[in-house]
Design a protein around this motif. Sequence first.
Motif, PDB file in Angstrom:
ATOM      1  N   ALA B  22       0.841  -1.201   0.000  1.00  0.00           N
ATOM      2  CA  ALA B  22       0.000   0.000   0.000  1.00  0.00           C
ATOM      3  C   ALA B  22       0.876   1.251   0.000  1.00  0.00           C
ATOM      4  CB  ALA B  22      -0.930   0.001   1.201  1.00  0.00           C
ATOM      5  N   GLY B  23       1.968   1.208   0.775  1.00  0.00           N
ATOM      6  CA  GLY B  23       2.895   2.341   0.801  1.00  0.00           C
ATOM      7  C   GLY B  23       3.517   2.571  -0.553  1.00  0.00           C
ATOM      8  N   GLU B  25       2.268   1.733  -3.429  1.00  0.00           N
ATOM      9  CA  GLU B  25       1.237   2.269  -4.321  1.00  0.00           C
ATOM     10  C   GLU B  25       1.016   3.754  -4.084  1.00  0.00           C
ATOM     11  OE1 GLU B  25      -2.592   0.201  -4.179  1.00  0.00           O
ATOM     12  OE2 GLU B  25      -1.453  -1.650  -4.426  1.00  0.00           O
ATOM     13  N   SER B  26       0.985   4.149  -2.795  1.00  0.00           N
ATOM     14  CA  SER B  26       0.672   5.554  -2.520  1.00  0.00           C
ATOM     15  C   SER B  26       1.805   6.457  -2.988  1.00  0.00           C
ATOM     16  CB  SER B  26       0.346   5.773  -1.039  1.00  0.00           C
ATOM     17  OG  SER B  26       1.501   5.676  -0.261  1.00  0.00           O
TER      18      SER B  26
END
Lengths: 178, 178
Positions: B22-23, B25-26
């Motif tokens: 998720a990190g 991706e962000s």
Amino acid sequence: MDALVLAAEWFIGLFKTGGDVFVSLVVGIVPLLIVLLTFVNALVALIGPEKIDKVGEWAARDGIIYYPVRYILLPFLAVFFLTNPMAYTMGRFLPEKYKPAFYDSAVSYVHPPLGIFPHINPGELFVWLGIAAGIEALGYSVVPLAVWYLIVGLIVIFIRGIVTERITAIMWARREAK
Amino acid sequence: MNKFLVKIGRGVGGVVGALYQAGRESIDQVVVNILPFMAFIALMIGIILKTGIGDWIANLLAPLAGSLIGLLILSAIIALPVLSPLLGPGAVIAQIIGTLLGSTLIANGDIPARFALPALFAINPQVGCDFIPVGLALGEAEPETVEVGVPAVLFSRLITGPVSVLIAFLFMPLLPYE
């Protein structure tokens, strides 16, 4: 010579102001954004976007009580979990007559939640941020505006879904008549 | 006991993996989508503020943005079926008008801060109008559905565009701004 220097100073000044704006955007917005995006991306991955397929099947039913499911709940969950543009794939669960209205409803909800859930459409953040920046410059909190944008957005997509469904039905009938 | 440990290890590994992904991706989203647009907006705001074009545009937009009638007219123009598909792509126009309104009229107090809510809807009745065939195709729509759906959505916006401004206007007094 003086004129040249003056002109050069003015020219550089144009970009100096822009640079200051850029720094304020990066310092003021990006850190929160990165952490928030990470949280929501992880949340979506852990819950699993396929969970909302059931809502899609549910929203396909006829009857007036399914209107809010089709034009409020489904678009909200679709844009939240699948984001722009994959949210529109949820239309595959609906009968043809509802597809344009669902698309209209879902696509109209890729901006209203941006103040709280920027992961929905990070490429078009400034639809929200541009106006929110003005509120911030006045010294107000932007949170009330973000919350009401999200809520009023839900009412708007509900109405939009119903209106587009009606118009689609009328146009379809006309086409059949031909 | 061993089984239990393996289970815990897998679970923790899964969550940590999801968070790390998720990190990643962000950060991707910020670098690919957000920072480039911030650079563009910063350049634009810099030039607008420094050259005085801002005052000129603000004078032009003030009568439209500062009253209900003006916002209704603005939304109706943007929702015109010929214009809306042209104004749609990337929401660039909405983002520019939003930034202009926010950084000039609202920030200077030329129009009441509460008008931010209806303004958010007035600048955006064209949302997704450029994308209807693709959006419907993502929902696995038949070609006939696309043929009926495109004009249905475009015409619907002529009605629901101004309606969205009106609804936001009704909710406007709930904002805690002056």
